[in-house]
Design a protein around this motif. Structure first.
Motif, mmCIF file in Angstrom:
data_model
loop_
_atom_site.group_PDB
_atom_site.id
_atom_site.type_symbol
_atom_site.label_atom_id
_atom_site.label_comp_id
_atom_site.label_asym_id
_atom_site.label_seq_id
_atom_site.Cartn_x
_atom_site.Cartn_y
_atom_site.Cartn_z
ATOM 1 N N LEU A 170 10.173 52.206 51.683
ATOM 2 C CA LEU A 170 9.710 51.511 50.480
ATOM 3 C C LEU A 170 8.614 52.299 49.779
ATOM 4 N N LEU A 171 7.724 52.908 50.563
ATOM 5 C CA LEU A 171 6.657 53.708 49.968
ATOM 6 C C LEU A 171 7.235 54.928 49.251
ATOM 7 N N ALA A 172 8.242 55.581 49.853
ATOM 8 C CA ALA A 172 8.875 56.736 49.209
ATOM 9 C C ALA A 172 9.541 56.322 47.898
ATOM 10 N N ARG A 252 7.584 43.612 48.248
ATOM 11 C CA ARG A 252 6.792 44.684 48.854
ATOM 12 C C ARG A 252 6.932 45.974 48.044
ATOM 13 N N LEU A 253 8.146 46.291 47.582
ATOM 14 C CA LEU A 253 8.359 47.485 46.766
ATOM 15 C C LEU A 253 7.565 47.396 45.461
ATOM 16 N N ALA A 254 7.569 46.229 44.844
ATOM 17 C CA ALA A 254 6.803 46.045 43.602
ATOM 18 C C ALA A 254 5.307 46.248 43.847
ATOM 19 N N ALA A 255 4.813 45.714 44.956
ATOM 20 C CA ALA A 255 3.390 45.861 45.265
ATOM 21 C C ALA A 255 3.033 47.314 45.532
ATOM 22 N N LEU A 256 3.871 48.030 46.278
ATOM 23 C CA LEU A 256 3.608 49.436 46.571
ATOM 24 C C LEU A 256 3.656 50.282 45.301
ATOM 25 N N THR A 257 4.567 49.939 44.409
ATOM 26 C CA THR A 257 4.657 50.655 43.131
ATOM 27 C C THR A 257 3.371 50.482 42.329
ATOM 28 N N GLU A 258 2.877 49.267 42.299
ATOM 29 C CA GLU A 258 1.651 48.995 41.566
ATOM 30 C C GLU A 258 0.451 49.706 42.221
#
Length: 261
Positions: A170-172, A252-258
């Motif tokens: 997800l971080l990548a 979680r992906l949205a939060a990591l993107t932000e």
């Protein structure tokens, strides 16, 4: 040929562009990285790049829109490459197949990949493309890219991953989304299959594939549009193919993107 479009970082774009040379072999027009020109010119003596790749005794076959060949280009040292024939998808697949209006989509694909590279976005490096004139205004084309490091597309990587590994994936993906937004790049077909994950452990890189669908439309909603497109793909994978990618993972992906902006 379609003019190459400069990026926001024109200096990097120009630096990448200057490494390519143009030449003709028989009726074919090719654009090639300078160091690969002798090998590509030799390959084109035996037909198209796709035909040359098919004739190699050691090759891997993959399926996309038609057969894609992974072979070694005889440079010094040999270069692992992937060769594919440009083909239409959707309705046009059955109508015009591999025939496009000249000069086909290959020049634009090179221009887009260079602009993405200039913006620091991981994507396969275009080694060469070749255009083969056909009847009238139509032509066919092949594109050769450098083969990516060992890895898999996002759905396959996700299925094999442990819970902690999924956080790394997800971080990548989040870093890729941020890079696309920073470059003003909108991928009209951004889906999980168009994200390729390479690396191991915490060191994972998300590469962007099918860059011929990328445009640079401007505006302030690029990040939202890319995320919406990817979320739609994730839900389709969950509903159709039972990929264990739930709404919590999207949050979680949205939060990591932000967080990584």
């Amino acid at each position: 040929m379609t003019p190459l479009v400069p990026s926001r970082n024109s200096q990097n774009f120009d630096m990448h562009l200057r490494r390519y040379v143009h030449f003709a072999v028989k009726d074919c027009r090719a654009v090639v990285l300078d160091w690969a020109a002798p090998a590509i010119e030799e390959a084109l003596q035996s037909g198209t790049l796709h035909e040359w790749a098919y004739m190699q005794p050691l090759k891997d076959e993959m399926r996309g829109r038609g057969v894609i060949y992974a072979v070694e280009l005889p440079t010094n040292p040999p270069t692992p490459v992937v060769v594919r024939r440009n083909r239409h998808g959707g309705l046009l697949h059955g109508l015009t197949g591999e025939y496009f209006m000249s000069p086909t989509r290959a020049p634009l694909e090179l221009a887009t990949s260079l602009r993405l590279a200039a913006g620091g976005i991981p994507t396969p490096e275009v080694i060469a493309y070749a255009i083969y004139p056909a009847a009238g205004i139509f032509a066919r084309s092949d594109v050769m890219t450098r083969r990516l490091p060992e890895g898999s597309d996002f759905p396959a990587a996700w299925q094999m991953a442990t819970t902690s590994d999924r956080d790394v994936l997800l971080l990548a993906a989040a870093r890729l989304l941020v890079s696309l937004a920073d470059a003003g790049a909108w991928h009209a077909d951004l889906n999980l299959k168009n994200i390729y994950i390479a690396g191991a452990g915490a060191d994972r890189t998300a590469y962007l594939l099918d860059v011929d669908r990328v445009t640079f439309p401007g505006g302030t909603d690029i990040a939202a549009r890319n995320f919406k497109r990817l979320a739609r793909s994730a839900r389709k994978w969950r509903d159709r193919w039972e990929l264990d990618f739930d709404e919590d993972s999207l949050v979680r992906l949205a939060a990591l993107t932000e967080e990584n902006r």
